[in-house]
Enzyme design. Structure first.
Site, mmCIF file in Angstrom:
data_model
loop_
_atom_site.group_PDB
_atom_site.id
_atom_site.type_symbol
_atom_site.label_atom_id
_atom_site.label_comp_id
_atom_site.label_asym_id
_atom_site.label_seq_id
_atom_site.Cartn_x
_atom_site.Cartn_y
_atom_site.Cartn_z
ATOM 1 N N ALA A 55 0.778 -1.089 0.184
ATOM 2 C CA ALA A 55 0.072 0.093 0.037
ATOM 3 C C ALA A 55 0.750 1.307 -0.090
ATOM 4 C CB ALA A 55 -0.899 -0.064 1.186
ATOM 5 N N ASP A 243 -4.091 -2.659 3.627
ATOM 6 C CA ASP A 243 -4.168 -1.814 2.481
ATOM 7 C C ASP A 243 -5.512 -0.654 3.029
ATOM 8 O OD1 ASP A 243 -3.156 -4.514 1.402
ATOM 9 O OD2 ASP A 243 -3.099 -2.951 -0.327
HETATM 10 O O1 MRU Z 1 -1.297 -7.215 -3.398
HETATM 11 P P1 MRU Z 1 0.014 -6.472 -2.422
HETATM 12 O O2 MRU Z 1 1.230 -7.417 -2.643
HETATM 13 O O3 MRU Z 1 0.299 -5.225 -3.045
HETATM 14 O O4 MRU Z 1 -0.494 -6.540 -0.671
HETATM 15 C C1 MRU Z 1 0.239 -6.125 0.058
HETATM 16 C C2 MRU Z 1 -0.348 -6.333 1.481
HETATM 17 O O5 MRU Z 1 -1.328 -7.003 1.421
HETATM 18 C C3 MRU Z 1 0.213 -5.710 2.382
HETATM 19 O O6 MRU Z 1 -0.171 -6.347 3.711
HETATM 20 C C4 MRU Z 1 -0.366 -4.255 2.563
HETATM 21 O O7 MRU Z 1 -0.156 -3.270 1.349
HETATM 22 C C5 MRU Z 1 0.309 -3.515 3.569
HETATM 23 S S1 MRU Z 1 1.964 -2.863 3.077
HETATM 24 C C6 MRU Z 1 2.639 -2.096 4.127
#
Ligand code: MRU
Length: 363
Positions: A55, A243
């Site tokens: 995110a 997210d």
């Molecule tokens: O699909 P992604 O790899 O972007 O998903 C990432 C996550 O689910 C993380 O846990 C979230 O973005 C937090 S990152 C600090």
């Protein structure tokens, strides 16, 4: 973050002062590949196809995507078009919307060169702030790990995490990993159970890579193993990223997070969520309104890895149709606490619109 002893940020403006360097995360852990982003559409593609992800890092890539767009055409029309295009790349992480809105506020009153300069300035601030926020999340999560270490009397603190909320998902430090790195650096014995995180395996390929680079003991497990380990007392706490968190505290994170929270609840394992303030969506009251990204079925029907000759290969693992919801919602009742840059909270704090107003202890 350090890779092979060298310090990097996950996103950086190159020496020319305008193009942007990211890692191509699709190639990790097999290859450390850098990509130079020079156009808005390339930045949008990097986000959509997950060369870059997580995110806070989506937000950082999005704002530089907007800088690249304005560099070519600083008109109001292109500002609006580029905002819409970048916002549509990935729908679930609210950080992207937050960051693009910040950019609009910074550049809207300006025109031409002044607008471009202001865009790069604000983008840099957003990235620097992310680094500081994550450092503070580390400081605010560290006491938890100290407490567990004390209780364990020499036995390592076993932390289970899902997906990747490390420095590869942020500009630096990570959210979940920040307190873990700090604990490890001050000599606390920590061990991380790393969910592989099918379908894209961000745990097995990214979190494990990061932890190995930092020297943190860890073990990759199949996504289905967490509940069993909790029943056997082999998990002291879970810490996951997110997210989007909404006003009532519901947590949207990578698909599979909810099942870990259920298992943790059933086994009295505290389940913490680490997050920066741009991940809080104060416009939504509860989780069911969060848009859940549906990704390509091919991410489920195929799997990628290194073959015996050291080449990256993709193979098919099923002949059947597949579905690929990329995120799920963990209801707030399963969350023991929210580790933020402002402190450790039992509930999502009221909006201040500002980060870094430190609170201490569990609020
Ligand atoms: O699909 P992604 O790899 O972007 O998903 C990432 C996550 O689910 C993380 O846990 C979230 O973005 C937090 S990152 C600090």
């Amino acid at each position: 973050m350090k890779i092979n002893g060298k310090h990097y940020r996950s996103i950086e403006v190159l020496e020319n002062g305008w193009s942007v360097r990211i890692f191509d995360q699709r190639k990790l852990p097999w290859e450390l590949a850098f990509v130079e982003l020079t156009h808005r559409d390339q930045a949008a593609r990097a986000i959509r196809e997950m060369w870059t992800r997580g995110a806070p890092l989506l937000a950082a890539t999005g704002v530089y995507g907007l800088c690249l767009a304005l560099r070519e055409d600083a008109s109001d029309g292109n500002l609006k078009k580029s905002y819409d295009l970048l916002l549509a790349t990935r729908p679930t992480a609210v950080n992207l919307r937050w960051a693009l809105d910040e950019m609009i506020a910074a550049v809207k009153p300006l025109q031409g060169d002044e607008r471009v300069k202001a865009a790069y300035r604000r983008a840099q601030e957003i990235c620097d702030e992310d680094v500081e926020i994550n450092r503070r999340i580390g400081l605010n999560g560290l006491p938890l790990l100290r407490e567990h270490a004390k209780k364990n009397q020499g036995r390592p603190v076993n932390i289970l995490t899902h997906c990747n909320a490390g420095w590869l998902a942020t500009v630096d430090y990570g959210t979940v990993t920040s307190p873990i790195y700090m604990a490890h650096d001050e000599g606390i014995r920590v061990h991380v159970w790393v969910d592989e995180t099918r379908p894209r395996n961000q745990g097995a390929s990214l979190t494990a890579f990061e932890l190995a680079q930092h020297g943190v003991p860890h073990t990759v497990i199949a996504d289905n193993a967490g509940g069993h380990l909790m029943q056997r007392g082999e998990v002291d706490l879970c810490i996951v990223g997110t997210d989007r968190v909404v006003r009532n505290g519901d947590v949207c994170n990578k698909i599979g997070t909810y099942l870990k929270a259920l298992a943790a609840y059933d086994n009295n394992v505290p389940f913490y969520v680490a997050l920066p303030y741009p991940t809080i969506d104060y416009t939504l009251e509860s989780g069911e309104k969060i848009p859940i990204e549906e990704r390509s079925a091919e991410e489920v029907t195929h799997i990628e890895g290194q073959n015996q000759d050291g080449k990256i290969e993709k193979i098919k693992i099923t002949q059947s149709p597949a579905a690929n919801p990329a995120f799920d919602i963990t209801p707030a009742r399963y969350v023991a606490g929210y580790i933020t840059e402002r402190g450790l909270f039992k509930r999502i704090p009221e909006s201040t619109g500002q980060p870094l107003k430190a609170a201490s202890g569990m609020v």
